[in-house]
Design an enzyme around this catalytic site. Structure first.
Site, PDB file in Angstrom:
ATOM      1  N   HIS A  49       0.864  -1.182   0.000  1.00 38.12           N
ATOM      2  CA  HIS A  49       0.000   0.000   0.000  1.00 38.12           C
ATOM      3  C   HIS A  49       0.902   1.235   0.000  1.00 38.12           C
ATOM      4  O   HIS A  49       1.954   1.241   0.668  1.00 38.12           O
ATOM      5  CB  HIS A  49      -0.900   0.019   1.236  1.00 38.12           C
ATOM      6  CG  HIS A  49      -1.760  -1.200   1.370  1.00 38.12           C
ATOM      7  ND1 HIS A  49      -2.714  -1.535   0.451  1.00 38.12           N
ATOM      8  CD2 HIS A  49      -1.795  -2.171   2.326  1.00 38.12           C
ATOM      9  CE1 HIS A  49      -3.323  -2.654   0.825  1.00 38.12           C
ATOM     10  NE2 HIS A  49      -2.776  -3.062   1.960  1.00 38.12           N
ATOM     11  N   GLU A  54      -4.060  -3.722  -4.710  1.00 33.96           N
ATOM     12  CA  GLU A  54      -5.521  -3.639  -4.839  1.00 33.96           C
ATOM     13  C   GLU A  54      -5.987  -2.207  -4.596  1.00 33.96           C
ATOM     14  O   GLU A  54      -6.750  -1.942  -3.679  1.00 33.96           O
ATOM     15  CB  GLU A  54      -6.209  -4.631  -3.887  1.00 33.96           C
ATOM     16  CG  GLU A  54      -5.477  -4.934  -2.585  1.00 33.96           C
ATOM     17  CD  GLU A  54      -5.740  -3.918  -1.466  1.00 33.96           C
ATOM     18  OE1 GLU A  54      -6.326  -2.866  -1.759  1.00 33.96           O
ATOM     19  OE2 GLU A  54      -5.358  -4.173  -0.331  1.00 33.96           O
TER      20      GLU A  54
END
Length: 343
Positions: A255, A293
């Site tokens: 992330h 994602e």
């Protein structure tokens, strides 16, 4: 200042110098070898010379770095060395050379661009995750390899000739990084995607949770010692992402938060995307894929990572967001993209 140095297993410092037509291999600042340099093709360099002594083959890495790190189009360096067979064998075994070939006067060692950038000695500055025996454990209902103890401090360092800058990543620290982390998380553009705006106590607790979680490694990225980004890396097999795709044992994910606006923009983005991928692939050679994602409406970031080799496999629904499944293959990274910059 010599920008490419390496401490050898015996504690001696290896470095290199380059003139117009010669490359010098140095040990403890003293010349070990002078290699004649020629360029028979635009993407190929040949070095010819003798090794009067036989150091650890990693002593060749600073010399190779002077070539590969400054020329993104260079595909191969061939070293025609008057050296023993055992030295040539060790060079291949240690990942310094891709292959070896007998010559009348010694051995020719070929090093491809992919081989060079997959050698961790110049870049990793902390113990890697590789090396542990394969031992499976359970986290809840997820079966995965037991992960290595987390490193501390700086884990990756690389000089960037295109920016004349030193790029580093270090493990985040609540004591050292809370102030900047708190500031970044409360920026409107960051909160839009991370949704973690809050007070200092909440952010201290969040950072400590990531440090305590065996599957995550939170990193602070810096240019010349100035923090600019937070990277939350994770082992995908035990992450919430795993049920949504065919997760492999050593897949890694990340992330991303770029909080320092001075280091935003396409040129810097290319550098740090490739650098974090480089680190994750080097940290364990069993890692064959990096996944992500991001939210589907984070169009700019998705475009950036696609330009660096990530493929958008699908869109899917997390409980908290509509996400894009992004995936980068190790082979594609080191063959086509890699950390070497634009060609």
């Amino acid at each position: 200042m010599n920008t490419y140095t390496l401490t050898l297993p015996n504690g001696h410092l290896a470095s290199a110098e380059w003139t117009d037509d010669k490359l010098y291999v140095l040990i403890r600042g003293e010349q070990l070898a002078a290699l004649q340099l020629s360029r028979p093709a635009a993407d190929r360099i040949v070095l010819i010379g003798a090794l009067p002594l036989t150091p650890h083959p990693l002593a060749l890495m600073p010399a190779l770095a002077l070539l590969f790190c400054r020329d993104a189009s260079l595909q191969e360096v061939r070293m025609e060395l008057a050296c023993p067979r055992d030295f040539a064998l060790d060079a291949v075994r240690h990942g310094v050379a891709t292959s070896m070939q007998a010559m009348d006067s010694g051995w020719a060692l070929s090093c491809s661009r992919s081989t060079f950038w997959q050698q961790p000695a110049l870049w990793l500055t902390a113990p890697a995750s590789a090396g542990m025996a394969l031992d499976y454990v359970m986290t809840g209902e997820k079966r995965h390899p037991r992960r290595a103890p987390k490193p501390e401090g700086v884990v990756y360092r690389r000089y960037l000739p295109e920016l004349d800058s030193v790029y580093t990543m270090r493990v985040a620290s609540v004591a050292q990084d809370l102030a900047v982390f708190h500031d970044w998380m409360n920026q409107d553009r960051v909160h839009r995607f991370w949704e973690l705006a809050g007070d200092r106590d909440a952010h201290a607790s969040y950072l400590q949770t990531q440090l305590d979680d065996p599957k995550t490694l939170p990193l602070i990225a810096e240019f010349d010692g100035e923090p600019f980004a937070y990277f939350e890396t994770y082992w995908a097999k035990e992450d919430r992402l795993a049920p949504y795709y065919d997760a492999q044992d050593f897949d890694r994910g990340c992330h991303v938060l770029v909080g320092n606006s001075q280091h935003r923009g396409p040129a810097k983005v290319t550098v740090w995307i490739r650098a974090i991928c480089h680190y994750l692939f080097l940290d364990d050679p069993r890692t064959q894929r990096i996944v992500g994602e991001p939210r589907v409406d984070n169009v700019k970031f998705i475009s950036y990572v696609q330009s660096q080799g990530f493929a958008k496999c699908k869109e899917f629904n997390f409980p908290h967001k509509r996400a894009a499944m992004m995936l980068l293959e190790r082979e594609a990274f080191f063959d086509q993209y890699g950390p070497w910059g634009e060609q």
